[in-house]
Enzyme design. Structure first.
Site, PDB file in Angstrom:
ATOM      1  N   LYS A 240       0.704  -1.161  -0.084  1.00 21.46           N
ATOM      2  CA  LYS A 240      -0.037   0.062  -0.159  1.00 21.46           C
ATOM      3  C   LYS A 240       0.937   1.169   0.103  1.00 21.46           C
ATOM      4  O   LYS A 240       2.139   1.389   0.534  1.00 21.46           O
ATOM      5  CB  LYS A 240      -0.961   0.148   1.159  1.00 21.46           C
ATOM      6  CG  LYS A 240      -2.115  -0.968   1.233  1.00 21.46           C
ATOM      7  CD  LYS A 240      -2.619  -0.994   2.707  1.00 21.46           C
ATOM      8  CE  LYS A 240      -3.659  -1.877   2.942  1.00 21.46           C
ATOM      9  NZ  LYS A 240      -4.882  -1.745   1.913  1.00 21.46           N
ATOM     10  N   ARG A 314     -10.248 -11.780   2.718  1.00 25.12           N
ATOM     11  CA  ARG A 314     -10.956 -12.690   2.107  1.00 25.12           C
ATOM     12  C   ARG A 314     -10.243 -14.016   2.144  1.00 25.12           C
ATOM     13  O   ARG A 314     -11.175 -15.245   2.280  1.00 25.12           O
ATOM     14  CB  ARG A 314     -11.500 -12.648   0.905  1.00 25.12           C
ATOM     15  CG  ARG A 314     -10.501 -12.536  -0.454  1.00 25.12           C
ATOM     16  CD  ARG A 314     -10.927 -11.752  -1.492  1.00 25.12           C
ATOM     17  NE  ARG A 314     -10.721 -10.202  -1.036  1.00 25.12           N
ATOM     18  CZ  ARG A 314     -11.535  -9.411  -2.133  1.00 25.12           C
ATOM     19  NH1 ARG A 314     -11.757  -9.972  -3.328  1.00 25.12           N
ATOM     20  NH2 ARG A 314     -11.472  -8.154  -1.859  1.00 25.12           N
TER      21      ARG A 314
END
Length: 466
Positions: A240, A314
């Site tokens: 990020k 996830r």
């Protein structure tokens, strides 16, 4: 953790000053009418006017309601009223009085672990006799625990700390507790959790936390609460940027919700069986980090092509949702700070709900409205399922070819691993207040926790198991 030190709700006081509700431009007593006019008070929703007595002391306060009184408006009063004890006058019902008490309690939250507050003592609300103050305290404390966990920096809220909090909750409520850590995750068949967390230092090794409560009550419905516990998300090798990484201490917000809601259910003694499952990892960068293009195994046996290491939540949920399914729950709810796409769709204050169960969706929506804890059902639309197709694995973890509907495709991914028994719901929570305003401190926030507790308490507990 302190589990909500800052209680601003009391059962009685000899010195409580009144809070009078004012609907729109309703006339005020003559003694206060001129004061109200000079201060521009017109009874608009949320307007507050503190009025003096003949000696210049605080006599009471008027709260503008607009056309309809919203008890949640008391959340801001916790920070706006002068210190001392206050009592809301003229609540229309016991429910309204309870909502007002919860709102005032939520507004008193202060995170001062690293900077002790030097502010003046807070205002306190004297709760109406008709309100179960202990029940209100439990709800406020559950939300405060969620917020405090999210607010705590990753240096002090790692996988071990999540484990410790889970263990304390289990011990306090006579529940079973187990944890699987590090390489034992491979032996116990949690390969996706291990892959995401293996790059962290040994002291912050990944783990799966499981709490079980009332499991011997086989005629009661079984509820599984599942939480994403990414204690810090660098994005992995798909790193990020600085702005995107700044608040990633909050990426364990799903775990905070699952643990706090589980604690609240146990404290309230709801007649159901409960399992809380948390995958606690740090998505770190090292030579052992999982890579874009890797194929991961899962507990369910499906393989996952890694399109983006920053779509890690996830992955860990796939294993613990599969574990939940092995227990054949009547209801599974997972909480996760999963996608920025959810914020683009609905903003920071309205978490999306995904489920295929219409009755469940309607029931939870009704509970959300009843306790003013909003959520919004989003479509779990099969038409976007092709976004998850992979040429070399059963599924991929990103939808790179699809620039939109990221929250929907993430939910579709989780659906592949969700239990087949009972109903399943996915909450893509933000768990954060992005701006500071009275009653809503910038930082951690509990979202839909009260709605789900209300639903479990009113509509699910005591149901015959399916």
């Amino acid at each position: 953790m302190t589990y909500a030190r800052h209680s601003n709700l009391v059962s009685a006081s000899d010195q409580a000053r009144p809070i009078w509700k004012v609907e729109g431009d309703a006339a005020l007593p003559q003694a206060h009418a001129a004061w109200a006019k000079s201060n521009g008070f017109k009874g608009k929703a949320g307007q507050l006017l503190v009025v003096p007595d003949a000696h210049g002391e605080v006599a009471g306060a008027y709260l503008g309601t607009g056309k309809v009184f919203d008890p949640v408006s008391l959340r801001s009063l916790a920070a706006r009223l002068p210190q001392g004890d206050w009592k809301l006058v003229g609540t229309a019902s016991d429910t309204e009085a309870e909502l007002a008490a919860v709102a005032f309690g939520l507004g008193g939250y202060v995170f001062d672990r690293y900077k002790p507050s030097k502010e003046k003592p807070q205002a306190r609300l004297v709760v109406d006799d008709s309100v179960d103050l202990e029940a209100v305290h439990r709800i406020v404390a559950a939300c405060a625990l969620t917020r405090e966990m999210v607010d705590t920096p990753a240096q002090d809220m790692g996988p071990l700390q999540l484990e410790t909090i889970g263990r304390e909750i289990a011990e306090e409520n006579g529940a079973s507790f187990s944890v699987i850590t590090g390489d034992d995750l491979l032996e116990q068949n949690y390969p996706a959790v291990h892959a995401v967390g293996r790059a962290a230092t040994p002291a912050r090794a990944p783990r799966v936390i499981e709490i079980g409560w009332n499991l011997d009550k086989t005629d009661w419905p079984l509820v599984a609460l599942v939480g994403k516990g990414v204690v810090f998300d660098t994005g992995g090798l798909d790193l990020k940027g600085a702005a995107g990484m700044r608040n990633m201490k909050k990426d364990m917000g799903g775990a905070a919700h699952a643990l706090s809601l589980g604690r609240l259910v146990m404290q309230a003694g709801l007649k159901l069986r409960l399992v809380v499952l948390v995958a606690a990892v740090e998505n770190a960068v090292s030579g052992d980090a999982f890579r874009p293009g890797d194929i991961l195994s899962t507990r369910k046996g499906l393989t996952i092509e890694i399109g983006n290491t920053d779509a890690e939540g996830r992955l860990i949920l796939s294993d613990i949702l599969t574990r939940a399914g092995e227990l054949e729950p009547d209801l599974t709810v997972d909480f996760a700070t999963l996608t920025g796409a959810a914020r683009i769709a609905l903003g920071p204050e309205l978490p999306p709900l995904y489920t295929t169960d219409d009755d469940l969706a309607q029931g939870v929506a009704a509970s959300a409205k009843a306790v003013s804890d909003p959520l919004w059902r989003m479509p779990l639309w099969d038409g976007y399922g092709a976004a998850l197709d992979s040429e070399i694995a059963d599924v991929r973890n990103d939808s790179a070819a699809w620039a939109q509907a990221g929250s929907v495709t993430a939910a579709l991914f989780l659906q592949k691993f969700a239990p087949q028994s009972g109903s399943w719901a996915h909450m893509d929570v933000f768990a954060w207040n992005p701006r500071n305003r009275p009653g809503y401190a910038e930082g951690g926030e509990a979202q839909t926790l009260r709605a789900w507790f209300h639903y479990l308490q009113q509509s699910f507990a005591n149901r015959a198991a399916r």
